[in-house]
Design a protein around this motif. Structure first.
Motif, PDB file in Angstrom:
ATOM      1  N   ALA A  12      14.359  55.608   9.063  1.00 30.59           N
ATOM      2  CA  ALA A  12      13.505  54.838   8.149  1.00 30.59           C
ATOM      3  C   ALA A  12      14.330  54.244   7.006  1.00 30.59           C
ATOM      4  CB  ALA A  12      12.385  55.727   7.596  1.00 30.59           C
TER       5      ALA A  12
ATOM      6  N   PHE B  59      16.337  51.284   8.500  1.00 35.06           N
ATOM      7  CA  PHE B  59      15.391  50.193   8.796  1.00 35.06           C
ATOM      8  C   PHE B  59      14.837  49.594   7.503  1.00 35.06           C
ATOM      9  CE2 PHE B  59      13.910  50.154  13.400  1.00 35.06           C
ATOM     10  CZ  PHE B  59      15.073  50.732  13.879  1.00 35.06           C
ATOM     11  N   GLY B  60      14.573  50.466   6.507  1.00 34.56           N
ATOM     12  CA  GLY B  60      13.997  50.004   5.239  1.00 34.56           C
ATOM     13  C   GLY B  60      14.950  49.052   4.522  1.00 34.56           C
TER      14      GLY B  60
ATOM     15  N   THR C 237      17.341  47.295   5.928  1.00 38.34           N
ATOM     16  CA  THR C 237      17.383  46.067   6.740  1.00 38.34           C
ATOM     17  C   THR C 237      16.175  45.176   6.432  1.00 38.34           C
ATOM     18  OG1 THR C 237      18.430  47.384   8.474  1.00 38.34           O
ATOM     19  CG2 THR C 237      17.624  45.203   9.106  1.00 38.34           C
ATOM     20  N   THR C 238      14.999  45.788   6.389  1.00 37.74           N
ATOM     21  CA  THR C 238      13.765  45.032   6.119  1.00 37.74           C
ATOM     22  C   THR C 238      13.809  44.355   4.753  1.00 37.74           C
ATOM     23  OG1 THR C 238      12.534  46.595   7.477  1.00 37.74           O
ATOM     24  CG2 THR C 238      11.235  45.209   6.002  1.00 37.74           C
TER      25      THR C 238
ATOM     26  N   HIS D 280      12.031  39.704   9.515  1.00 34.44           N
ATOM     27  CA  HIS D 280      11.504  40.653   8.531  1.00 34.44           C
ATOM     28  C   HIS D 280      10.164  41.231   8.998  1.00 34.44           C
ATOM     29  CE1 HIS D 280      10.380  42.263   4.587  1.00 34.44           C
ATOM     30  NE2 HIS D 280       9.193  41.742   4.817  1.00 34.44           N
TER      31      HIS D 280
ATOM     32  N   TRP E  49      10.876  43.826  11.887  1.00 35.34           N
ATOM     33  CA  TRP E  49      11.474  45.048  11.337  1.00 35.34           C
ATOM     34  C   TRP E  49      10.490  45.761  10.411  1.00 35.34           C
ATOM     35  CZ3 TRP E  49      16.340  47.401  11.928  1.00 35.34           C
ATOM     36  CH2 TRP E  49      17.225  46.730  12.777  1.00 35.34           C
ATOM     37  N   GLY E  50       9.776  44.969   9.612  1.00 36.33           N
ATOM     38  CA  GLY E  50       8.835  45.526   8.638  1.00 36.33           C
ATOM     39  C   GLY E  50       7.762  46.388   9.284  1.00 36.33           C
TER      40      GLY E  50
ATOM     41  N   THR F  67       9.433  49.581  10.554  1.00 35.57           N
ATOM     42  CA  THR F  67       9.811  50.404   9.396  1.00 35.57           C
ATOM     43  C   THR F  67       8.595  51.107   8.795  1.00 35.57           C
ATOM     44  OG1 THR F  67      11.564  48.837   8.863  1.00 35.57           O
ATOM     45  CG2 THR F  67      10.932  50.370   7.121  1.00 35.57           C
TER      46      THR F  67
ATOM     47  N   ILE G  63       7.349  53.947  11.066  1.00 35.99           N
ATOM     48  CA  ILE G  63       8.266  55.102  11.025  1.00 35.99           C
ATOM     49  C   ILE G  63       8.119  55.840   9.685  1.00 35.99           C
ATOM     50  CG2 ILE G  63      10.691  55.845  11.028  1.00 35.99           C
ATOM     51  CD1 ILE G  63      11.323  53.554  12.889  1.00 35.99           C
ATOM     52  N   TRP G  64       7.972  55.069   8.605  1.00 40.94           N
ATOM     53  CA  TRP G  64       7.854  55.677   7.274  1.00 40.94           C
ATOM     54  C   TRP G  64       6.556  56.480   7.141  1.00 40.94           C
ATOM     55  CZ3 TRP G  64      10.949  57.780   4.403  1.00 40.94           C
ATOM     56  CH2 TRP G  64      10.845  57.886   3.011  1.00 40.94           C
TER      57      TRP G  64
ATOM     58  N   THR H 144       7.194  59.657   8.932  1.00 46.93           N
ATOM     59  CA  THR H 144       8.106  60.475   8.119  1.00 46.93           C
ATOM     60  C   THR H 144       7.329  61.200   7.019  1.00 46.93           C
ATOM     61  OG1 THR H 144       9.846  58.835   8.468  1.00 46.93           O
ATOM     62  CG2 THR H 144      10.216  60.440   6.721  1.00 46.93           C
TER      63      THR H 144
END
Ligand code: HEM
Length: 156
Positions: free
Chosen positions: A93, A96-97, A99-100, A112, A115-116, A119, A122-123, A126
């Protein structure tokens, strides 16, 4: 529950994961509504909350130490698998975060968007698994403590 030095920091860091995940949910809802500026601000706040989580978590690992499993022995292996799953998710996360965020600032919105979405999901997982680890370790089965890293290094 007692709020000693061993439990107060995990309580703070877990709260920040939850705050960050809630902000991501709000930010997603804002962009769906077309509120770009609000989306940007909320997501930056979510990233700051995630950063605070990381700083609190790492400092207490280094200065105070982690908490070892305090529940029944036959559940330990399941807890460990779950904990590793959570840590892997959190690490993915974070990558990826970043990167986003970068794609957002560079205005590469098509990428974006893709990926957003990943992300954000996944977050969320998490945060949920993080709260579950917290409940297992501090509310259900209060555990023992291992040494802080600096004590191990200095042999204190
Ligand atoms: C880690 C932080 C961020 C996350 C998790 C995130 C997440 C998302 C998601 C999930 C979408 C797609 C919404 C949908 O179609 O369902 C989106 C779109 C968008 N985001 Fe972000 N975002 C973040 C940070 C930012 C930042 C910092 C900016 C601005 C600099 C930004 C600008 C935008 C814009 C303009 C769109 C719309 C793209 C389009 O119209 O195709 N985002 N974001």
């Amino acid at each position: 529950m007692n709020l000693d030095v061993f439990t107060v920091f995990p309580t703070i860091s877990t709260s920040f994961i939850v705050i960050s995940a809630v902000l991501v949910a709000i930010g997603w809802w804002q962009i769906i509504k077309g509120k770009r500026n609000a989306h940007k601000k909320t997501m930056i706040a979510a990233a700051v909350a995630a950063l605070i989580f990381f700083i609190v978590y790492m400092s207490r690992t280094v200065f105070i130490g982690n908490t070892s499993w305090g529940g029944p022995d036959d559940l330990k292996v399941y807890y460990q698998v779950f904990l590793i799953f959570h840590i892997v998710l959190a690490t993915v996360a974070a990558v990826f975060g970043i990167t986003t965020l970068v794609l957002g600032f560079k205005e590469k919105y098509a990428k974006h968007r893709k990926w957003g979405r990943v992300t954000a999901v996944i977050w969320f997982i998490t945060a949920i698994t993080g709260v579950a680890v917290y409940v297992l370790l501090y509310l259900l089965y209060p555990g023992g403590h291992t040494k802080p890293v600096w004590e191990v290094i200095l042999g204190a």
